[in-house]
Design a protein around this motif. Structure first.
Motif, PDB file in Angstrom:
ATOM      1  N   ALA A 128      47.478  37.559  40.047  1.00 40.16           N
ATOM      2  CA  ALA A 128      47.780  38.982  40.265  1.00 40.16           C
ATOM      3  C   ALA A 128      48.603  39.564  39.121  1.00 40.16           C
ATOM      4  O   ALA A 128      49.340  38.854  38.428  1.00 40.16           O
TER       5      ALA A 128
ATOM      6  N   SER B 285      46.062  47.767  38.986  1.00 42.65           N
ATOM      7  CA  SER B 285      46.802  46.714  39.674  1.00 42.65           C
ATOM      8  C   SER B 285      45.796  45.779  40.352  1.00 42.65           C
ATOM      9  O   SER B 285      44.938  46.239  41.115  1.00 42.65           O
TER      10      SER B 285
ATOM     11  N   THR C 120      40.609  46.031  47.694  1.00 46.75           N
ATOM     12  CA  THR C 120      41.260  46.742  48.787  1.00 46.75           C
ATOM     13  C   THR C 120      40.737  48.170  48.799  1.00 46.75           C
ATOM     14  O   THR C 120      40.268  48.676  47.768  1.00 46.75           O
TER      15      THR C 120
ATOM     16  N   HIS D 129      51.449  39.500  34.265  1.00 46.53           N
ATOM     17  CA  HIS D 129      51.789  38.970  35.582  1.00 46.53           C
ATOM     18  C   HIS D 129      53.276  39.178  35.882  1.00 46.53           C
ATOM     19  O   HIS D 129      54.067  39.519  34.995  1.00 46.53           O
TER      20      HIS D 129
ATOM     21  N   GLU E 104      42.377  50.250  46.080  1.00 43.19           N
ATOM     22  CA  GLU E 104      41.879  49.991  44.730  1.00 43.19           C
ATOM     23  C   GLU E 104      40.592  50.759  44.470  1.00 43.19           C
ATOM     24  O   GLU E 104      40.389  51.327  43.394  1.00 43.19           O
TER      25      GLU E 104
ATOM     26  N   THR F  49      40.538  39.655  42.063  1.00 39.05           N
ATOM     27  CA  THR F  49      39.936  40.972  41.865  1.00 39.05           C
ATOM     28  C   THR F  49      38.919  40.920  40.729  1.00 39.05           C
ATOM     29  O   THR F  49      39.188  40.366  39.664  1.00 39.05           O
TER      30      THR F  49
ATOM     31  N   SER G 263      44.797  41.903  42.273  1.00 37.90           N
ATOM     32  CA  SER G 263      45.184  40.703  42.995  1.00 37.90           C
ATOM     33  C   SER G 263      44.484  39.504  42.366  1.00 37.90           C
ATOM     34  O   SER G 263      43.550  39.662  41.580  1.00 37.90           O
ATOM     35  N   GLN G 264      44.939  38.301  42.698  1.00 36.09           N
ATOM     36  CA  GLN G 264      44.186  37.132  42.269  1.00 36.09           C
ATOM     37  C   GLN G 264      42.799  37.216  42.889  1.00 36.09           C
ATOM     38  O   GLN G 264      42.645  37.386  44.093  1.00 36.09           O
TER      39      GLN G 264
END
Length: 259
Positions: A50, A94, A157, A71, A160, A99, A96-97
């Motif tokens: 992330a 932004s 998400t 990070h 996002e 994405t 996330s791990q």
């Protein structure tokens, strides 16, 4: 910072930390390459951890299309020679791990499709023995690594997908996913996105719709890997009908959220 492979769950590719003449530049970076009968060209590229991604384009030189993710501990990763990126050059996102950030290609100073990958310290120095999915690949080593990235669900998400300023105000469960209604109080727009929870990374039927009362309906429908949408409409002070579908499972609201 724990990093996973930059590829879809279950995918195996060679991580080649090669040395020799001409020298790999910078030394200690990884070239992800074909493994067995699996061609890496066009493969989905995911964030290995992330952070905040910055999108860049060096044209036909150097890294070509490339992304740097900073990070939370100050370290950074780089992903280069991409065919496509999910945002235009100069944008940030932004992540996330897991994405999705782009696809493998051969842009810039590349001789063949592969993913150039770097892990750098908080000072910007190269980590010449990077560890990915628990496997350390030191200088001169070439190891086949199977990805566990994106195995835990949809990497996206609703926020996002819809973009900055949007917040979820309602959602409805579907068999194989969920559809979301978001609102941006700054501009008065609603946004609908439907996220899949099954067949992730494979194209399958999914849709999202939004209809401000008294106006036409806007629908995004097709075979998508992760989500349908975003469908955005100006609906300040209007009731909206919203919903979506995954496969044969669908939801459409009545006119509501009239604020």
């Amino acid at each position: 910072m724990s990093h996973k492979s930059p590829f879809n769950c279950g995918k195996t590719f060679y991580a080649n930390n090669w040395t020799g003449t001409p020298a790999h530049n910078p030394s200690g970076s990884i070239d992800w390459q074909d493994y067995g009968g699996d061609d890496i060209n066009g493969e989905t590229v995911r964030a290995t951890a992330a952070g905040t991604a910055t999108f860049n384009d060096a044209g036909s030189t150097s890294y070509g299309k490339w992304i740097e993710i900073r990070h939370s501990d100050g370290t950074r990763t780089r992903y280069a020679h991409l065919a496509t990126m999910v945002r235009s050059a100069g944008s940030t996102l932004s992540v996330s791990q897991g994405t999705v950030i782009g696809t493998v290609g051969s842009t810039g100073g590349s001789n063949a499709p592969h993913l150039h990958y770097e892990q750098r310290t908080s000072t910007g120095a190269m980590d010449t023995s990077p560890t990915v999915d628990g496997v350390t690949v030191s200088l001169g080593q070439k190891k086949a690594i199977t990805s566990t990235n994106g195995c835990g669900g949809n990497p996206y998400t609703p926020e996002e997908v819809c973009g900055s300023g949007y917040s979820v105000i309602d959602s409805a469960a579907l068999t194989g996913g969920r559809t979301y209604l978001l609102y941006n109080s700054g501009n008065g727009y609603n946004c609908v996105v439907t996220l899949k929870s099954t067949n992730l990374g494979s194209a399958s039927a999914v849709s999202a719709l939004l209809e401000p009362q008294g106006e036409s309906r806007t629908t995004d429908s097709g075979s998508y890997d992760y989500y349908a949408g975003p469908v955005r409409r100006d609906a300040a002070g209007q009731c909206v009908k919203w919903g979506g579908s995954v496969g044969s499972s669908s939801y459409i609201s009545g006119f509501e959220h009239c604020d």
